[in-house]
Write a protein that holds these residues in place. Structure first.
Motif, mmCIF file in Angstrom:
data_model
loop_
_atom_site.group_PDB
_atom_site.id
_atom_site.type_symbol
_atom_site.label_atom_id
_atom_site.label_comp_id
_atom_site.label_asym_id
_atom_site.label_seq_id
_atom_site.Cartn_x
_atom_site.Cartn_y
_atom_site.Cartn_z
ATOM 1 N N ALA A 53 -14.264 -2.438 -12.247
ATOM 2 C CA ALA A 53 -15.355 -2.018 -11.371
ATOM 3 C C ALA A 53 -16.388 -1.212 -12.156
ATOM 4 O O ALA A 53 -16.117 -0.649 -13.218
ATOM 5 C CB ALA A 53 -14.810 -1.209 -10.199
ATOM 6 N N THR A 184 -17.871 -7.740 -11.475
ATOM 7 C CA THR A 184 -17.708 -8.306 -10.137
ATOM 8 C C THR A 184 -17.547 -9.817 -10.155
ATOM 9 O O THR A 184 -18.416 -10.534 -9.686
ATOM 10 C CB THR A 184 -18.924 -7.967 -9.254
ATOM 11 N N PHE A 243 -8.010 -7.063 -12.503
ATOM 12 C CA PHE A 243 -8.990 -6.637 -11.499
ATOM 13 C C PHE A 243 -8.741 -5.152 -11.235
ATOM 14 O O PHE A 243 -7.816 -4.797 -10.519
ATOM 15 C CB PHE A 243 -8.802 -7.409 -10.190
ATOM 16 N N GLN A 245 -10.095 -1.636 -9.722
ATOM 17 C CA GLN A 245 -11.073 -0.983 -8.858
ATOM 18 C C GLN A 245 -11.142 0.523 -9.097
ATOM 19 O O GLN A 245 -12.178 1.144 -8.885
ATOM 20 C CB GLN A 245 -10.735 -1.247 -7.391
ATOM 21 N N LYS A 246 -10.023 1.104 -9.523
ATOM 22 C CA LYS A 246 -10.007 2.534 -9.841
ATOM 23 C C LYS A 246 -8.777 2.805 -10.718
ATOM 24 O O LYS A 246 -7.799 2.045 -10.681
ATOM 25 C CB LYS A 246 -9.972 3.387 -8.567
ATOM 26 N N ASP A 249 -5.004 2.481 -9.651
ATOM 27 C CA ASP A 249 -4.345 1.181 -9.504
ATOM 28 C C ASP A 249 -3.334 0.961 -10.625
ATOM 29 O O ASP A 249 -2.349 0.236 -10.458
ATOM 30 C CB ASP A 249 -5.367 0.036 -9.514
ATOM 31 N N ASP A 254 -7.649 9.442 -10.661
ATOM 32 C CA ASP A 254 -8.980 8.983 -10.259
ATOM 33 C C ASP A 254 -10.037 10.081 -10.389
ATOM 34 O O ASP A 254 -11.162 9.910 -9.911
ATOM 35 C CB ASP A 254 -8.956 8.516 -8.791
ATOM 36 N N HIS A 408 -24.588 -3.562 -7.174
ATOM 37 C CA HIS A 408 -23.826 -2.704 -8.086
ATOM 38 C C HIS A 408 -24.585 -2.330 -9.354
ATOM 39 O O HIS A 408 -24.011 -1.725 -10.253
ATOM 40 C CB HIS A 408 -22.493 -3.370 -8.437
ATOM 41 N N GLU A 444 -14.301 -8.013 0.065
ATOM 42 C CA GLU A 444 -13.573 -6.744 0.081
ATOM 43 C C GLU A 444 -12.082 -6.952 0.312
ATOM 44 O O GLU A 444 -11.249 -6.270 -0.295
ATOM 45 C CB GLU A 444 -14.158 -5.833 1.164
ATOM 46 N N VAL A 447 -10.598 -8.398 -2.982
ATOM 47 C CA VAL A 447 -10.545 -7.357 -3.998
ATOM 48 C C VAL A 447 -9.361 -6.434 -3.733
ATOM 49 O O VAL A 447 -8.633 -6.038 -4.652
ATOM 50 C CB VAL A 447 -11.871 -6.559 -4.029
ATOM 51 N N GLU A 448 -9.137 -6.116 -2.471
ATOM 52 C CA GLU A 448 -7.992 -5.277 -2.112
ATOM 53 C C GLU A 448 -6.679 -6.006 -2.407
ATOM 54 O O GLU A 448 -5.697 -5.384 -2.836
ATOM 55 C CB GLU A 448 -8.068 -4.889 -0.637
ATOM 56 N N SER A 451 -6.098 -5.573 -6.014
ATOM 57 C CA SER A 451 -5.688 -4.191 -6.297
ATOM 58 C C SER A 451 -4.227 -3.969 -5.918
ATOM 59 O O SER A 451 -3.482 -3.274 -6.618
ATOM 60 C CB SER A 451 -6.583 -3.211 -5.536
#
Length: 902
Positions: A53, A184, A243, A245-246, A249, A254, A408, A444, A447-448, A451
């Motif tokens: 991300a 992305t 992938f 996202q933060k 993960d 964070d 983004h 979304e 993506v989740e 994650s």
């Protein structure tokens, strides 16, 4: 069977690591913990994708991954090599800034010679960066570099459809260590993910499509994941792509990685809904349709331009001190922005590359307030967050990936202000907005999903491999009727246990290599890597088919060649596989004799809707790139008979001759042979007016001669005109044309003239071929009714339809011609059990073997229903009227049944 078991166990689809270890090489201590972990994972994999991300340090990870690969290879083998990073315009400064922070030497180059010169001047200079345009234009050969990384690899999104994609596949084919990094990749766009996998050498796109996705028979490249394969697909992706996202993960803190709040403002402006268009019929439209299509959407944008620009000025006026990125799609929009906004600067395709890059860099540094750009030009890779937190989309469109990338550019980790996104659209574009929002939500969700997988498995490839292990084999189920047997099992295992020389005929449609996959099992023949892998599994089955077949009897194998995208061959145009030829060679290798093949005509219009390889527009541009329709084939093989001195099968397929009683003869009665011909003479001298048939149900010499010759004489009537079939419903036109085409002497130009006459009157359908060429030749089957399959019954019952159903016509003909009543007919790829179902219909016994449990259960129900139907006496039986033709419930060609199905 141990060898077969080992073959199945080797099928796990996890991307195998390259085995490049960082022994003696340390990762830069300035990297964050999550960045360090990803660099180690990427280097060990050798060809990997980093999807991190915005703001997680993708640039640092690329620089360090390439550096570590170069040093690890040198440490292991003393092989010196260079690294190359390919980045979009305007991103070079980001890399230079981060490289300086890491203490990594990074040099911008426009040619290989510049790289050599830079290294000669400074031996520590081994990592270089260039723009996509430089590689695309052939100024740099990537094959000269040891490791490469594509930053924001948007060129790969146009898999198979863009010149730059095909060029990059070819140019990077021989690069040993390849990496892709983008923030992305849209999980909505499966084709994009498959393109990344193909570029990295993980899996062929065609194989991935058939392994994980449902087939859309109406539209090419509209991919829908099989529900039972969703977890497997995303686990497979996670075995070669991260992938992230933060940092949490991967189990890290964070802290410092909180996205700013984002507010989305939708601004609807009025549309002129008055219709100005004239339809094909000549009718004027009263109200304009909603702008759903690409052409309609572009027209809507042009017509509403002033209203949208006014709304944009209103938004800018409300925030006079803020910096804005003004996103647009059309050149007319750019010109309108330049007139309406004082001091705005634009980037666009016709500009000099250096000027365009300089403008982007200056905006990112806050040197001017308003930048106008298309997402396709400045929407990837650029970082505008330091001086800009507001954006306006002057319109909306269908390209979600461009849209989310553009957002983004300012919605990123380390952005310290709330982000505002203003989207302007017209009331006629409400449906476009609805679809965009739906894609956003799906994005979304997926993506989740990614994650969740990363949180569960982290970067543990071994754990992913264990999770990806499919079932091997199924719990065997057998259902028997009086004259059929359906078996849920692997056909290699099942045929291995069948009695030798027990089958009278084999009729089957083998999987078309990797074209379709029917079950989430390693036993599935479609779950193979490529054609050689598929034939390796067939090597276990085909010898068993030869063993169980009676000597002298036939195996009828239904096949079709597959389309190969130009991006995979490097030729730049679609080609065909030689699958039917490969099938012939395979069966001959295992002892079958090739006896010939039947060509089964297919609809080229429907085929083009699935493959985009026969388009009329492209034919008009350049006919040399076009192929022809791909027919299906019924390949005919024979198992050699035991007695090689005679050509007859051990148990012949015998047909009763249709004979006549000897009539009164004219003059003296010469001696006749068994067929009624005078011994020593060429012609019978019979009074046919007084002859009569001994058995009406037999197979006559006359029928054989007509069938063998396969020509129909002209009726002598005049040619049909287009005016005579104008206004007749399409289904009726198809039947009229078929009857006419088979009864008249064929005239190619007349055929074209009729079709053109319908086209001029708007009566030629674009979705199927209304007037195909028909044939009476016995080696070309042009009358197979496509809808006449067991899928009709499946659809009526609301059950799952088969991916590739076998038509009744294809099955019925070999059963009637090549087997005796009471023979055992086998289909090792049973599917919905069409072959045993039709074998029962014609007084044979049927055996079907199927791996898919759902298909098996449905097939059992069909066979039970047919057996019950055949055992039930009809009204005609009570009346003493017997049905001489077991297929008499169908009109010739099955047209009546097809209509009923419709």
């Amino acid at each position: 069977m141990r060898a077969y078991q080992q073959f199945l166990e080797a099928k796990a689809p996890v991307a195998k690591p390259a085995g490049l270890l960082l022994d003696g090489v340390s990762v830069n201590a300035l990297l964050k913990p999550h960045q360090d972990a990803i660099v180690r994972w990427a280097v060990n994999g050798g060809c990997r994708a980093i999807f991190a991300a915005f703001g997680l340090g993708k640039t640092n990870m690329q620089l360090e991954t390439v550096r570590c690969v170069i040093e690890a290879v040198f440490a292991a083998s003393a092989e010196a090599g260079f690294g190359l990073i390919v980045a979009p315009l305007g991103v070079r400064q980001e890399f230079m800034r981060d490289a300086a922070t890491l203490g990594t030497k990074l040099t911008f180059i426009r040619s290989w010679e510049e790289a050599v010169a830079a290294n000669a001047a400074d031996p520590e200079c081994r990592i270089f960066i260039t723009n996509y345009e430089t590689v695309r234009d052939g100024k740099i050969d990537p094959a000269l570099f040891l490791a490469t990384s594509l930053d924001e690899a948007s060129c790969l999104r146009g898999f198979g459809g863009t010149k730059i994609f095909r060029e990059f596949m070819r140019l990077f084919q021989n690069v040993r260590y390849k990496f892709v990094a983008t923030a992305t990749p849209s999980p909505n766009d499966y084709i994009e993910l498959l393109a990344y996998a193909a570029y990295l050498g993980i899996m062929d796109v065609g194989e991935a499509k058939t392994r994980f996705f449902k087939r859309n028979s109406e539209k090419a490249d509209q991919l829908v994941l099989h529900p039972h394969k969703e977890d497997e697909f995303w686990l497979w992706v996670s075995s070669w792509a991260i992938f992230l996202q933060k940092p949490s993960d991967l189990g890290f803190s964070d802290e410092g990685y909180d996205l700013p709040p984002m507010q989305v403002h939708w601004h609807e402006v009025k549309s002129d809904i008055r219709g100005r268009e004239i339809e094909r019929s000549g009718q004027h439209t009263l109200f304009r349709d909603a702008a759903l299509g690409v052409v309609d959407a572009a027209r809507e944008k042009r017509d509403s331009l002033k209203l949208r620009v006014d709304k944009m000025k209103e938004i800018l006026t409300a925030s006079p001190d803020d910096h804005f990125i003004l996103w647009h799609d059309l050149e007319d929009e750019r010109r309108a922005i330049e007139v309406a906004v004082c001091g705005v600067r634009s980037v666009y395709g016709a500009q000099d590359l250096a000027h365009r890059e300089a403008t982007i860099i200056e905006f990112s540094e806050g040197e001017f307030q308003h930048l106008a750009a298309k997402p396709v030009i400045a929407g990837s890779g650029c970082n505008f967050q330091r001086h800009c937190h507001k954006a306006i989309f002057l319109g909306i469109g269908f390209k979600f990936n461009d849209f989310i990338q553009a957002i983004h550019r300012i919605l990123r980790f380390l952005q310290d202000k709330p982000v505002e996104i203003h989207i302007i659209f017209t009331e006629n574009e409400r449906e476009v907005r609805r679809k965009l929002v739906a894609k956003w939500k799906k994005h979304e969700h997926l993506v989740e999903k990614m994650s969740e997988i990363i949180r569960k498995y982290r970067l543990n490839e071994h754990a992913m491999a264990k999770a990806l292990e499919r079932s091997i084999g199924v719990e065997r189920i057998e259902v028997r009727g009086d004259n059929f047997t359906c078996i849920n099992n692997d056909n290699v295992i099942e045929t291995h246990g069948m009695e030798e020389n027990s089958v009278g005929l084999i009729v089957t449609s083998i999987p078309f290599s990797t074209q379709y996959e029917y079950t989430p099992s390693y036993n599935d023949f479609g779950h193979t890597d490529d054609d050689p892998h598929f034939w390796a599994q067939m090597d276990f089955l085909t010898p068993q088919l030869l063993r169980v077949l009676q000597p002298g009897r036939w195996a009828c194998i239904h096949v079709k060649d597959r389309v190969i995208p130009g991006g995979l061959t490097g030729l730049g145009f679609q080609t065909l596989s030689t699958f039917h030829c490969d099938t012939i060679q395979h069966f001959r290798k295992h002892g079958f004799a090739f006896m010939g093949m039947k060509t089964i005509i297919t609809d080229v219009v429907r085929e083009n809707n699935q493959t985009y390889r026969l388009g009329w527009t492209e034919q008009c541009k350049d006919a040399t790139k076009m192929g022809c329709g791909t027919p299906e084939y019924m390949l005919l093989f024979r198992k050699p008979q035991t007695d090689k001195s005679r050509s007859y099968a051990d148990v012949p397929v015998v047909k009763a001759k249709k004979e006549w009683l000897a009539p009164a003869l004219l003059g003296d009665e010469p001696a006749l042979d068994e067929d009624g011909y005078p011994i020593g003479g060429d012609e019978p001298i019979l009074d046919h007016d007084k002859g009569q048939w001994k058995n009406e149900a037999g197979y006559s010499r006359a029928r054989w001669q007509i069938d063998a010759h396969a020509f129909a004489r002209s009726s002598g009537e005049r040619l049909l005109t287009a005016q005579e079939i104008q206004g007749i419903p399409a289904g009726r036109v198809f039947k009229i044309w078929k009857a006419y085409n088979l009864q008249s002497i064929y005239d190619f130009e007349h055929h074209v003239m009729l079709a053109e006459g319908l086209e001029m009157r708007g009566a030629l359908p674009p979705t199927f071929m209304l007037m195909p060429p028909h044939s009476n030749h016995d080696d070309v089957w042009s009358d197979v009714t496509r809808m006449l399959t067991l899928n009709g019954a499946q659809h009526a019952k609301g059950k799952e339809m088969h991916l590739c159903p076998l038509q009744f016509d294809i099955v019925d003909r070999p059963i009637n011609q090549l087997s005796n009543p009471g023979d055992l007919v086998l289909d090792p790829f049973g599917g919905l059990m069409t072959v045993p179902y039709r074998a029962l219909k014609f007084g044979r016994r049927g055996v079907g073997i199927e791996l898919n449990s759902g298909y098996f259960l449905d097939g059992v129900a069909h066979c039970k229903a047919m057996e019950a139907k055949m055992a039930m006496p009809s009204m005609f039986d009570y009346l003493g009227v017997r049905d001489e033709d077991p297929a008499s419930d169908q009109p010739e060609g099955g047209a009546g049944t097809a209509e009923a199905a419709e």
